[in-house]
Design a protein around this motif. Structure first.
Motif, PDB file in Angstrom:
ATOM      1  N   UNK A 193       0.864  -1.190   0.000  1.00 30.37           N
ATOM      2  CA  UNK A 193       0.000   0.000   0.000  1.00 30.37           C
ATOM      3  C   UNK A 193       0.893   1.231   0.000  1.00 30.37           C
ATOM      4  N   UNK A 194       0.483   2.250  -0.708  1.00 29.75           N
ATOM      5  CA  UNK A 194       1.265   3.477  -0.828  1.00 29.75           C
ATOM      6  C   UNK A 194       0.550   4.580  -0.065  1.00 29.75           C
ATOM      7  N   UNK A 195       1.238   5.128   0.947  1.00 28.80           N
ATOM      8  CA  UNK A 195       0.611   6.179   1.757  1.00 28.80           C
ATOM      9  C   UNK A 195       1.093   7.561   1.371  1.00 28.80           C
ATOM     10  N   UNK A 196       1.603   7.719   0.125  1.00 34.56           N
ATOM     11  CA  UNK A 196       2.041   9.046  -0.309  1.00 34.56           C
ATOM     12  C   UNK A 196       0.873  10.019  -0.409  1.00 34.56           C
ATOM     13  N   UNK A 197      -0.339   9.495  -0.565  1.00 33.36           N
ATOM     14  CA  UNK A 197      -1.499  10.386  -0.625  1.00 33.36           C
ATOM     15  C   UNK A 197      -1.788  11.017   0.751  1.00 33.36           C
ATOM     16  N   UNK A 198      -1.138  10.515   1.804  1.00 36.28           N
ATOM     17  CA  UNK A 198      -1.336  11.073   3.134  1.00 36.28           C
ATOM     18  C   UNK A 198      -0.321  12.167   3.459  1.00 36.28           C
ATOM     19  N   UNK A 199       0.465  12.591   2.470  1.00 35.90           N
ATOM     20  CA  UNK A 199       1.551  13.528   2.750  1.00 35.90           C
ATOM     21  C   UNK A 199       1.046  14.789   3.443  1.00 35.90           C
ATOM     22  N   UNK A 200      -0.097  15.304   3.025  1.00 36.94           N
ATOM     23  CA  UNK A 200      -0.592  16.562   3.581  1.00 36.94           C
ATOM     24  C   UNK A 200      -1.097  16.434   5.014  1.00 36.94           C
ATOM     25  N   UNK A 201      -1.414  15.226   5.455  1.00 35.92           N
ATOM     26  CA  UNK A 201      -1.912  15.070   6.828  1.00 35.92           C
ATOM     27  C   UNK A 201      -0.869  14.460   7.750  1.00 35.92           C
ATOM     28  N   UNK A 202       0.296  14.084   7.208  1.00 38.67           N
ATOM     29  CA  UNK A 202       1.325  13.477   8.040  1.00 38.67           C
ATOM     30  C   UNK A 202       1.982  14.454   9.021  1.00 38.67           C
ATOM     31  N   UNK A 203       2.112  15.773   8.729  1.00 38.13           N
ATOM     32  CA  UNK A 203       2.788  16.655   9.694  1.00 38.13           C
ATOM     33  C   UNK A 203       2.174  16.662  11.083  1.00 38.13           C
ATOM     34  N   UNK A 204       0.878  16.457  11.206  1.00 42.04           N
ATOM     35  CA  UNK A 204       0.227  16.455  12.512  1.00 42.04           C
ATOM     36  C   UNK A 204      -0.305  15.064  12.820  1.00 42.04           C
ATOM     37  N   UNK A 205      -0.295  14.723  14.087  1.00 49.50           N
ATOM     38  CA  UNK A 205      -0.896  13.491  14.549  1.00 49.50           C
ATOM     39  C   UNK A 205      -2.421  13.633  14.552  1.00 49.50           C
ATOM     40  N   UNK A 206      -3.149  12.503  14.568  1.00 51.05           N
ATOM     41  CA  UNK A 206      -4.627  12.597  14.572  1.00 51.05           C
ATOM     42  C   UNK A 206      -5.170  13.443  15.721  1.00 51.05           C
ATOM     43  N   UNK A 207      -4.551  13.347  16.913  1.00 49.12           N
ATOM     44  CA  UNK A 207      -5.041  14.145  18.039  1.00 49.12           C
ATOM     45  C   UNK A 207      -4.858  15.630  17.774  1.00 49.12           C
TER      46      UNK A 207
ATOM     47  N   UNK B 121       7.035  23.590   8.901  1.00 49.54           N
ATOM     48  CA  UNK B 121       8.300  23.007   9.352  1.00 49.54           C
ATOM     49  C   UNK B 121       8.238  21.482   9.340  1.00 49.54           C
ATOM     50  N   UNK B 122       7.122  20.930   9.830  1.00 45.71           N
ATOM     51  CA  UNK B 122       6.964  19.474   9.818  1.00 45.71           C
ATOM     52  C   UNK B 122       6.867  18.938   8.399  1.00 45.71           C
ATOM     53  N   UNK B 123       6.176  19.654   7.529  1.00 43.39           N
ATOM     54  CA  UNK B 123       6.054  19.226   6.139  1.00 43.39           C
ATOM     55  C   UNK B 123       7.413  19.242   5.443  1.00 43.39           C
ATOM     56  N   UNK B 124       8.234  20.264   5.717  1.00 41.71           N
ATOM     57  CA  UNK B 124       9.568  20.337   5.126  1.00 41.71           C
ATOM     58  C   UNK B 124      10.421  19.148   5.562  1.00 41.71           C
ATOM     59  N   UNK B 125      10.312  18.782   6.838  1.00 46.78           N
ATOM     60  CA  UNK B 125      11.073  17.630   7.330  1.00 46.78           C
ATOM     61  C   UNK B 125      10.628  16.337   6.665  1.00 46.78           C
ATOM     62  N   UNK B 126       9.332  16.198   6.441  1.00 44.00           N
ATOM     63  CA  UNK B 126       8.815  14.985   5.797  1.00 44.00           C
ATOM     64  C   UNK B 126       9.292  14.898   4.359  1.00 44.00           C
ATOM     65  N   UNK B 127       9.243  16.003   3.637  1.00 45.77           N
ATOM     66  CA  UNK B 127       9.657  15.988   2.246  1.00 45.77           C
ATOM     67  C   UNK B 127      11.160  15.808   2.106  1.00 45.77           C
TER      68      UNK B 127
END
Length: 846
Positions: A313-327, A461-467
């Protein structure tokens, strides 16, 4: 013999009525202080293949207590043979203990040869001569002590080997009757059944024989591996040779299993049928195999796990929601809703304050200067205006009046939906179209902007680290992840399936419910590469399967030419990276197989322990795996460079497509609602294309017959006929003809009326009156009015002709009544003056 036994160990004494008196009370007193006896008296008619329950319990107790000797004094040799067969089959007799048995030729029949390959610590007592008579020494009895000729091969005849003679209360030679026969097998040949299964055994080709240190076999069939190394070490210590062979259909059957006929196939079948003495092939130390054969002490513990596909499974479509946790996302959404509600409440509060001020100002005339509004009435004078002027004057009627001193600030938050929308836009750092009116709103907006800035900076900042990080590998490493992936799982044999089904762990049980039996490991690995399967085996075997697949695809690529692009695409599509799950399902002990109740097991275990303690087995396992690890093609993964590729950008595309999809759906809903609800609303204005509230003077007219209106320019409204005629005569409206007042429809009615013998149903009960009134005052609004007038007159004439004919027929036939179906009131009234009088005259004349 009894004195030489270990103290505090039990001895089993079995006798019948003939030899029961041998064991006297004094005999027990002599040895009873340090030896425990289990005594069994056997009836002469007892079938020892299925003995009494008391006998079985005594044998089981002796086996569990570890009795070191069985003294069996039964005069019937058939009973002894059946007892030994029962004990060997159900393992209720310790076949490696010492046995003292009375000699009987029936014990050495051919079908009992297999017993004497397992029970080797046995002596047979055979009596010669008679009782002593006077001083004649020739009458003195003597006893011959014999044993089985182990390790010599037993061919067609078994001849016991003499050990010593007992006479005159002593042994002639003093030979050790129970010497260790397994220390030196005298270069005997043992049959070894094996098949290739890494790391225990590996089937070698002719070219590989020269590169392997330890090999068993010759010609085209040879094996190497850790178990081969162990077997060579043990064979050198015990002085025996190995004759290795591969069972029938070993590539498919592998270890084998039980068939419906009760026979076993594969490696297990060779051991159960006693065709082989030793079995090599990574045998699991499990109760299932222990019931069918003996297993040596485990020499290794293997990790049994699953081979799974990577990137299932490819979770690249979750890139925009990965910077923050669900909580964190939940907290952001809650803050958005709360702030939107607060903004809306403050906006409504300021609107209420301004409304109160305006109501007070309306009492003062100086503040009541309203903009002049031109109300357009539909009179003949308006028709002289230009069409553009008419449009502008009509539009002015729907512009709300603006009061002097009215607040000009834009209340972005005065409606709930707009409040949430503008609050969300500030969260995206989109500026408001205008600063809201009211200092409380302005203060809250400022602090909310600070909150939005901090939140957006954290997100970026979190998005930059992920990318910046390489794309994470999506792998399956635990049983729970494997269950969640819903991949079908499978492996060899019912043993593995029953292991999963009988597990107490709920996760393991779920795997066992859909566990598939696999006979072809190559096909199973191909299914794993297709992303539709998970293969269960030991980690060594799975590593070899991975390398073989890599080498196969490398060879296929090197043999392809540039013209065979389709084959290259197929290869690239199937060459999926595979992953061995790091979580071990079980650490399985691995042993070498021996025949059931094999006499060489204790000494084999002794040498395996020595090899294990010396660390040689680990070295041999490394030697087996080193060629495989060296041939492995290391897969290179994406580096740590912050490279933005399409895979990382896929999340933004997914969000964009979702937005487009939602927008299109909302647009379709708006179009549908506008066409089917807004346009049909009486308050809809086609010039402004909006709904307007009813203004003063536009209220409906309340009449006795009902409410009609409101009346607006160019908007159709249903009214009574007399209202429409009256307004038309005043030139205040335009009349729309009824649907049935059409030339084509009237022609069809006329045709039906001609062909029908009875009266047809008319579209209106007052069609003649409606036509006369409408055509009299609104012939300019009705197209083809003259034709309509002519057709309706023809229909009237046809129906009147029918009516006269019907009356004439009624009178001639002296009828007392007639049906008047589908006649209109005007048609009935046309004959009312004459018909009742005519009927009265006829009645009087009668």
């Amino acid at each position: 013999m009894v004195k030489n036994l270990l103290p505090y160990k039990c001895v089993v004494l079995m006798s019948d009525s003939v030899y029961g008196d041998v064991f006297t009370l004094s005999w027990y007193r002599r040895f009873g202080s340090f030896i425990t006896y289990i005594v069994l008296n056997v009836d002469e008619f007892e079938d020892l293949v299925s003995p009494y329950e008391e006998t079985q319990n005594a044998l089981v107790t002796a086996k569990n207590e570890g009795c070191q000797m069985y003294v069996i004094l039964l005069s019937n040799g058939l009973q002894v043979a059946r007892l030994l067969r029962f004990g060997d089959r159900y393992r209720v007799i310790n076949t490696r203990a010492k046995f003292v048995i009375l000699y009987d030729n029936r014990l050495f029949e051919k079908h009992l040869f297999y017993l004497w390959k397992r029970i080797i610590n046995v002596i047979f007592i055979r009596r010669y001569g008679g009782l002593k008579s006077g001083n004649d020494p020739k009458r003195m009895p003597w006893f011959e002590i014999t044993t089985v000729p182990f390790p010599s091969q037993i061919t067609s005849i078994l001849v016991p080997k003499r050990l010593d003679i007992w006479t005159k209360s002593k042994f002639r030679k003093g030979t050790d009757l129970f010497r260790d026969k397994t220390s030196d097998l005298r270069n005997q040949t043992l049959k070894v059944a094996a098949f290739g299964h890494i790391p225990g055994t590996a089937k070698n080709s002719n070219s590989q024989r020269e590169t392997v240190r330890a090999v068993i076999g010759n010609g085209s069939l040879s094996f190497s591996g850790a178990e081969v190394e162990i077997l060579q070490t043990v064979s050198a210590a015990m002085n025996f040779k190995c004759e290795i062979y591969e069972p029938l259909n070993a590539n498919v059957e592998l270890w084998g299993g039980k068939q419906t006929t009760g026979k076993y196939t594969g490696l297990i079948g060779e051991m159960v049928s006693t065709h082989a003495d030793i079995a090599l092939g990574d045998l699991y130390y499990t109760p299932y195999i222990l019931e069918l054969m003996d297993l040596s002490v485990p020499y290794n513990t293997e990790c049994l796990t699953f081979l799974t596909p990577e990137s299932l499974t490819d979770n690249s479509w979750k890139t925009l929601i990965l910077p923050f946790k669900p909580l964190m996302w939940a907290a952001v959404l809650i803050c958005l809703l709360i702030c939107g509600i607060v903004f809306y409440a403050l906006a409504r509060f300021h609107e209420n304050i301004n409304t109160i001020k305006e109501e007070k100002c309306q009492n003062v005339d100086i503040f009541n200067k309203k903009k002049k509004i031109i109300t357009l009435s539909i009179y003949p004078e308006v028709e002289k205006f230009d069409s553009n002027v008419k449009y502008m004057k009509m539009k002015e009627q729907y512009i709300p009046p603006k009061h002097e001193g009215q607040a000009s600030g834009l209340y972005q938050f005065s409606e709930p939906f707009n409040s949430v929308l503008y609050t969300y836009s500030m969260l995206l750092l989109v500026s408001l179209p205008k600063l809201p009116t009211g200092w409380s709103l302005r203060m809250l907006t400022g602090w909310y902007w600070l909150y939005c800035l901090l939140l957006v900076v954290s997100y970026r900042a979190s998005m930059t680290a992920i990318l910046a990080r390489p794309t994470p590998r999506v792998i399956i490493d635990t049983l729970q992840e494997l269950v969640n992936s819903r991949l079908p799982c499978g492996g060899w044999g019912d043993i593995n399936r029953e292991f999963f089904k009988s597990s107490l762990d709920s996760t393991t049980k779920l795997i066992g419910e859909n566990f598939e039996i696999v006979n072809d490991s190559g096909e199973a690995v191909d299914r794993v590469a297709q992303g539709v399967f998970a293969f269960y085996e030991n980690s060594y075997f799975l590593k070899e399967a991975l390398v073989k697949r890599q080498l196969r695809f490398q060879t296929a690529r090197s043999n392809l030419t540039s013209n065979r692009t389709q084959e290259m695409r197929d290869i690239a599509k199937e060459d999926r990276t595979l992953h061995i799950m790091t979580d071990c399902v079980i650490k399985m002990p691995i042993s070498i197989g021996l025949q059931k109740n094999s006499p060489i097991k204790p000494r084999v275990d002794k040498y395996i322990r020595r090899v294990l303690e010396a660390g040689l087995i680990k070295k041999w396992l490394d030697d087996v795996m080193s060629p495989i690890l060296n041939a492995e093609i290391q897969t290179t993964h994406e580096g740590t460079k912050a490279i933005m590729n399409m895979k990382k950008f896929f999340g933004a595309l997914v969000t964009l497509f979702i937005g487009y999809f939602v927008a299109i759906v909302v647009l379709m809903i708006e179009i549908t609602y506008f066409n089917y609800f807004v346009k049909k609303n009486p308050s809809y204005n086609k010039y402004t294309r909006t709904l307007h509230h009813v203004k003063k003077g536009d209220e409906p007219i309340h009449l006795i017959s009902g409410d009609f209106g409101p009346f607006r320019a160019s908007l159709p409204v249903k009214v009574p006929l007399w209202v429409a005629v009256n307004l038309k005569r005043q030139k205040k409206c335009r009349i729309q003809q009824p649907d049935w007042m059409d030339v084509d429809k009237l022609e069809s009615i006329k045709s039906d009326e001609k062909t029908s013998r009875t009266f047809t149903k008319m579209p209106s009960e007052h069609y003649m009156v409606e036509v006369k009134l409408l055509l009299g005052c609104a012939s300019d609004d009705i197209p083809r009015a003259d034709e309509i007038r002519t057709i309706v007159k023809d229909i009237w004439d046809i129906r009147m002709s029918k009516l006269r004919s019907s009356v004439d027929l009624l009178v001639r036939n002296n009828g007392s009544y007639a049906a008047v179906d589908n006649l209109t009131l005007m048609e009935i009234n046309s004959i009312r003056p004459i018909l009742p009088h005519a009927l009265d005259q006829i009645y009087r004349m009668k």
